[in-house]
Design a protein around this motif. Structure first.
Motif, PDB file in Angstrom:
ATOM      1  N   GLY A 105      69.682 -44.349  56.248  1.00 18.30           N
ATOM      2  CA  GLY A 105      69.597 -45.802  56.126  1.00 18.30           C
ATOM      3  C   GLY A 105      69.077 -46.234  54.767  1.00 18.30           C
ATOM      4  O   GLY A 105      69.684 -45.965  53.726  1.00 18.30           O
ATOM      5  N   LEU A 106      67.942 -46.914  54.763  1.00 15.76           N
ATOM      6  CA  LEU A 106      67.357 -47.414  53.519  1.00 15.76           C
ATOM      7  C   LEU A 106      67.125 -46.290  52.517  1.00 15.76           C
ATOM      8  O   LEU A 106      67.400 -46.438  51.312  1.00 15.76           O
ATOM      9  N   ALA A 107      66.610 -45.153  52.974  1.00 16.05           N
ATOM     10  CA  ALA A 107      66.374 -44.033  52.059  1.00 16.05           C
ATOM     11  C   ALA A 107      67.682 -43.561  51.431  1.00 16.05           C
ATOM     12  O   ALA A 107      67.707 -43.149  50.261  1.00 16.05           O
ATOM     13  N   ALA A 108      68.788 -43.637  52.185  1.00 16.91           N
ATOM     14  CA  ALA A 108      70.091 -43.238  51.653  1.00 16.91           C
ATOM     15  C   ALA A 108      70.587 -44.238  50.610  1.00 16.91           C
ATOM     16  O   ALA A 108      71.164 -43.847  49.593  1.00 16.91           O
ATOM     17  N   ILE A 109      70.365 -45.529  50.852  1.00 17.06           N
ATOM     18  CA  ILE A 109      70.751 -46.545  49.859  1.00 17.06           C
ATOM     19  C   ILE A 109      69.994 -46.308  48.559  1.00 17.06           C
ATOM     20  O   ILE A 109      70.571 -46.325  47.461  1.00 17.06           O
ATOM     21  N   LYS A 110      68.695 -46.079  48.666  1.00 18.94           N
ATOM     22  CA  LYS A 110      67.897 -45.845  47.464  1.00 18.94           C
ATOM     23  C   LYS A 110      68.321 -44.554  46.761  1.00 18.94           C
ATOM     24  O   LYS A 110      68.387 -44.496  45.521  1.00 18.94           O
ATOM     25  N   ALA A 111      68.614 -43.523  47.530  1.00 15.16           N
ATOM     26  CA  ALA A 111      69.048 -42.264  46.930  1.00 15.16           C
ATOM     27  C   ALA A 111      70.359 -42.447  46.176  1.00 15.16           C
ATOM     28  O   ALA A 111      70.532 -41.918  45.065  1.00 15.16           O
ATOM     29  N   ALA A 112      71.289 -43.202  46.774  1.00 13.07           N
ATOM     30  CA  ALA A 112      72.566 -43.448  46.114  1.00 13.07           C
ATOM     31  C   ALA A 112      72.373 -44.246  44.828  1.00 13.07           C
ATOM     32  O   ALA A 112      72.973 -43.940  43.787  1.00 13.07           O
ATOM     33  N   LEU A 113      71.530 -45.274  44.888  1.00 16.43           N
ATOM     34  CA  LEU A 113      71.253 -46.053  43.681  1.00 16.43           C
ATOM     35  C   LEU A 113      70.645 -45.179  42.589  1.00 16.43           C
ATOM     36  O   LEU A 113      70.969 -45.326  41.403  1.00 16.43           O
ATOM     37  N   ALA A 114      69.773 -44.265  42.972  1.00 16.92           N
ATOM     38  CA  ALA A 114      69.129 -43.388  42.001  1.00 16.92           C
ATOM     39  C   ALA A 114      70.145 -42.487  41.314  1.00 16.92           C
ATOM     40  O   ALA A 114      70.090 -42.277  40.092  1.00 16.92           O
ATOM     41  N   ILE A 115      71.093 -41.964  42.094  1.00 17.52           N
ATOM     42  CA  ILE A 115      72.106 -41.071  41.525  1.00 17.52           C
ATOM     43  C   ILE A 115      73.113 -41.851  40.692  1.00 17.52           C
ATOM     44  O   ILE A 115      73.411 -41.499  39.544  1.00 17.52           O
ATOM     45  N   TYR A 116      73.646 -42.940  41.252  1.00 17.27           N
ATOM     46  CA  TYR A 116      74.644 -43.709  40.514  1.00 17.27           C
ATOM     47  C   TYR A 116      74.054 -44.306  39.239  1.00 17.27           C
ATOM     48  O   TYR A 116      74.713 -44.369  38.202  1.00 17.27           O
ATOM     49  N   GLY A 117      72.812 -44.753  39.301  1.00 18.97           N
ATOM     50  CA  GLY A 117      72.181 -45.363  38.139  1.00 18.97           C
ATOM     51  C   GLY A 117      71.451 -44.389  37.245  1.00 18.97           C
ATOM     52  O   GLY A 117      70.836 -44.800  36.251  1.00 18.97           O
ATOM     53  N   ASP A 118      71.516 -43.098  37.576  1.00 19.25           N
ATOM     54  CA  ASP A 118      70.830 -42.054  36.803  1.00 19.25           C
ATOM     55  C   ASP A 118      69.362 -42.420  36.591  1.00 19.25           C
ATOM     56  O   ASP A 118      68.832 -42.355  35.482  1.00 19.25           O
ATOM     57  N   ASP A 119      68.712 -42.808  37.683  1.00 21.85           N
ATOM     58  CA  ASP A 119      67.309 -43.234  37.634  1.00 21.85           C
ATOM     59  C   ASP A 119      66.605 -42.681  38.867  1.00 21.85           C
ATOM     60  O   ASP A 119      66.496 -43.346  39.890  1.00 21.85           O
ATOM     61  N   PRO A 120      66.113 -41.436  38.790  1.00 19.95           N
ATOM     62  CA  PRO A 120      65.513 -40.791  39.970  1.00 19.95           C
ATOM     63  C   PRO A 120      64.384 -41.592  40.595  1.00 19.95           C
ATOM     64  O   PRO A 120      64.145 -41.486  41.810  1.00 19.95           O
TER      65      PRO A 120
END
Length: 306
Positions: free
Chosen positions: A256-271
């Motif tokens: 859920g939310l953790a997956a959205i944040k993980a995807a944003l981190a990968i797509y935006g190259d911002d761990p």
């Protein structure tokens, strides 16, 4: 000046946080800028997707002031009020009023199982009375997510809120995921802007007179949701809706939310974007990359809006 009717795609923004549990306002400001660039009409901070129930009211108020100082257009902000205490609700409403936010998204007070509709109205009456001693009033959007809060905004309660607060009640976010409930609300309260929190409900609600979506998926997929809002009967909207349903299955089924944040981190190259507040836990790297690969399979191309 008459305010525009609330409608369209409203992102329930994630909240970047530090490992020490502080709101990372600089990252949040950048993310809000990207959401607007991607086509979001408004942004709602500190709701469910924004981990608002895990953050202190003083933290959130301070962050909103910092966002304003950073140049964020607060007239396009709908900060959430998620608290069972009158004092904290008053602080949140006061902050939204002082900063000129378009509205506040108000969750009913939770915890006590023997609440009454009249008691819910009393709660907001007490909070607004305190907030408005030294701040302008702010419009209210009712936040209906009883599967989390345990307190539904029933039609009777909505009518009582309108009776108490008049045209300051401008809308509702119905996060039940129940299409029939959303359509009932749109038909019963035509003067209100009725939003869904579920992409799959969106085109059907729009056809019934609904106003749009306030949800977590615009953090990633605002462009597709704009296609649905622009013309819910178009072939483009049908394709976007089908993709949205698959993406919800992927993300909700993998954190859920953790997956959205993980995807944003990968797509935006911002761990740093993957950090979540306890009691949630961030996805491990392998799971995060597997989730992103599944999202990629839906034809998603991340847009770095500036």
């Amino acid at each position: 000046m008459t305010k525009p009717r609330l409608a369209g795609v409203i992102a329930a923004s994630v909240t970047p946080v530090t490992a020490g549990g502080e709101i990372d306002v600089a990252r949040l400001a950048r993310h809000i800028g990207r959401l607007h660039a991607d086509g979001c009409d408004y942004v709602s901070t500190f709701g469910t997707t924004g981990e608002g129930a895990s953050l202190g009211s003083a933290q959130k108020a301070a962050a909103l002031h910092e966002l304003a100082e950073a140049g964020i257009d607060m007239a396009r902000q709908l900060p959430s009020v998620m608290t069972p205490t009158v004092a904290d609700a008053a602080l949140s409403l006061r902050t939204a009023g002082l900063l000129g936010c378009r509205a506040a998204l108000v969750l009913p007070p939770f915890y006590y199982p023997f609440w009454t509709d009249a008691g819910i109205v009393d709660f907001f009456a007490a909070a607004t009375e305190i907030a408005e001693r030294d701040a302008p009033p702010v419009d209210l959007v009712l936040y209906n997510i009883p599967q989390f809060s345990g307190v539904p905004y029933s039609p009777d309660l909505v009518a009582m809120m309108i009776d108490r607060f008049g045209d300051r009640v401008i809308g509702m976010k119905d996060s039940t995921g129940d299409l029939d409930n959303g359509i009932m609300l749109a038909k019963t309260f035509p003067a209100l802007s009725i939003f869904t929190g579920d992409d799959r409900v969106l085109p059907h609600l729009l056809r019934a007179g609904g106003a749009g979506i306030i949800g977590g998926m615009p953090n990633l997929f605002a462009a597709d949701l704009r296609r649905i809002v622009a013309d819910p009967d178009s072939a483009e909207a049908a394709e976007a809706s089908e993709k949205s349903a698959r993406r919800i299955e992927v993300l909700d089924g993998n954190g859920g939310l953790a997956a959205i944040k993980a995807a944003l981190a990968i797509y935006g190259d911002d761990p740093g974007l993957s950090q979540v507040m306890p009691p949630l836990r961030a996805l491990d790297d392998a799971t995060a990359r597997r989730v992103v690969a599944m999202v990629d399979e839906t034809g998603f191309a991340y847009a770095h809006g500036e």
